[in-house]
Motif scaffolding. Structure first.
Motif, PDB file in Angstrom:
ATOM      1  N   CYS A   1       0.878  -1.230   0.017  1.00  0.00           N
ATOM      2  CA  CYS A   1       0.114  -0.018  -0.102  1.00  0.00           C
ATOM      3  C   CYS A   1       0.740   1.191   0.053  1.00  0.00           C
ATOM      4  CB  CYS A   1      -0.749   0.301   1.201  1.00  0.00           C
ATOM      5  SG  CYS A   1      -2.119  -1.036   1.187  1.00  0.00           S
TER       6      CYS A   1
ATOM      7  N   ASN B   1      -3.557   6.143  -1.887  1.00  0.00           N
ATOM      8  CA  ASN B   1      -4.456   5.713  -0.994  1.00  0.00           C
ATOM      9  C   ASN B   1      -5.356   6.756  -0.581  1.00  0.00           C
ATOM     10  OD1 ASN B   1      -3.286   2.970  -0.008  1.00  0.00           O
ATOM     11  ND2 ASN B   1      -1.356   4.311   0.175  1.00  0.00           N
TER      12      ASN B   1
ATOM     13  N   TRP C   1      -6.610  -3.328  -5.238  1.00  0.00           N
ATOM     14  CA  TRP C   1      -5.816  -1.902  -5.103  1.00  0.00           C
ATOM     15  C   TRP C   1      -6.122  -1.642  -3.729  1.00  0.00           C
ATOM     16  CZ3 TRP C   1      -4.650  -3.620  -9.565  1.00  0.00           C
ATOM     17  CH2 TRP C   1      -3.873  -2.880 -10.475  1.00  0.00           C
ATOM     18  N   CYS C   2      -5.122  -1.137  -3.008  1.00  0.00           N
ATOM     19  CA  CYS C   2      -5.413  -0.578  -1.480  1.00  0.00           C
ATOM     20  C   CYS C   2      -6.767   0.361  -1.391  1.00  0.00           C
ATOM     21  CB  CYS C   2      -4.122  -0.012  -0.965  1.00  0.00           C
ATOM     22  SG  CYS C   2      -3.010  -1.508  -0.828  1.00  0.00           S
TER      23      CYS C   2
ATOM     24  N   LYS D   1      -9.738  -1.602  -1.342  1.00  0.00           N
ATOM     25  CA  LYS D   1      -9.987  -2.164  -0.195  1.00  0.00           C
ATOM     26  C   LYS D   1     -10.287  -1.268   1.024  1.00  0.00           C
ATOM     27  CE  LYS D   1      -6.068  -4.479  -0.343  1.00  0.00           C
ATOM     28  NZ  LYS D   1      -5.059  -5.533  -0.135  1.00  0.00           N
ATOM     29  N   GLN D   2      -9.518  -0.019   1.011  1.00  0.00           N
ATOM     30  CA  GLN D   2      -9.824   0.970   2.125  1.00  0.00           C
ATOM     31  C   GLN D   2     -11.228   1.412   2.095  1.00  0.00           C
ATOM     32  OE1 GLN D   2      -6.806   3.731   1.094  1.00  0.00           O
ATOM     33  NE2 GLN D   2      -5.209   2.700   2.412  1.00  0.00           N
TER      34      GLN D   2
END
Length: 186
Positions: A58, A63, A94-95, A98-99
């Motif tokens: 990440c 982000n 991809w972070c 997911k976040q």
């Protein structure tokens, strides 16, 4: 001058009721279940990913910032407050996706067919990913709704529309767009 004030008041009133109707429309459509919900990841400053990008790291990619985290929480609250039934939440690997899924919904699973193919490094994956996504949807027969947290390029390719960060697009299994809902970043 008085006429201008009346026109401005009417325009403001019309815009406010449109937003309320839009949220109610989205809720009514989703309460029936069986819909596809595409969400572009929440706000992550910048564009694309750095050259040294690694999917498992990440720190090497864009982000969410605080605005993006708050936007993700608003997305989750929208679904929670409207009591919308959800079958599954699927996210890109991809972070930033997911976040978004984590802050909005807590539980999710990743699917590589939702990954970005924006950069040259991943552009060759596009056709394979879109084919896998369509096959997954064809096999899905949930009675609730299916959420995809993904990227601009995936949504553009599958639905042929441009979306903002955190925007929610509802479609049927034939990829007909039924509703759109924007979420603010502040």
């Amino acid at each position: 001058m008085k006429l201008i004030k009346i026109i401005i008041f009417l325009l403001i009133s019309f815009n406010t009721s449109l937003k309320a109707n839009s949220e109610n429309n989205v809720q009514n459509i989703l309460n029936k279940g069986g819909k596809l919900i595409f969400i572009r990841h929440a706000y992550a400053p910048g564009g694309g990913d750095p050259d040294n990008f690694e999917i498992s790291n990440c720190a090497s990619q864009r982000n969410l910032n605080e605005e993006g985290i708050e936007q993700s929480k608003r997305i989750g609250n929208f679904f929670l407050k409207k009591d919308i039934m959800i079958d599954k939440i699927l996210s890109s690997e991809w972070c930033r996706c997911k976040q978004t899924a984590k802050y909005a919904f807590k539980n999710y699973e990743t699917k590589s067919f939702l990954n970005s193919f924006f950069s040259k490094k991943f552009a060759d994956n596009k056709d394979k990913q879109i084919k896998e996504l369509k096959e997954y949807i064809k096999k899905w027969n949930g009675k609730s709704n299916l959420i995809f947290v993904t990227h601009y390029v995936v949504i553009l390719e599958i639905l042929n529309i441009s979306v903002l960060s955190g925007e929610i697009v509802v479609a049927d299994k034939d990829f007909n767009i039924l509703a759109r809902q924007k979420t603010s970043i502040n």
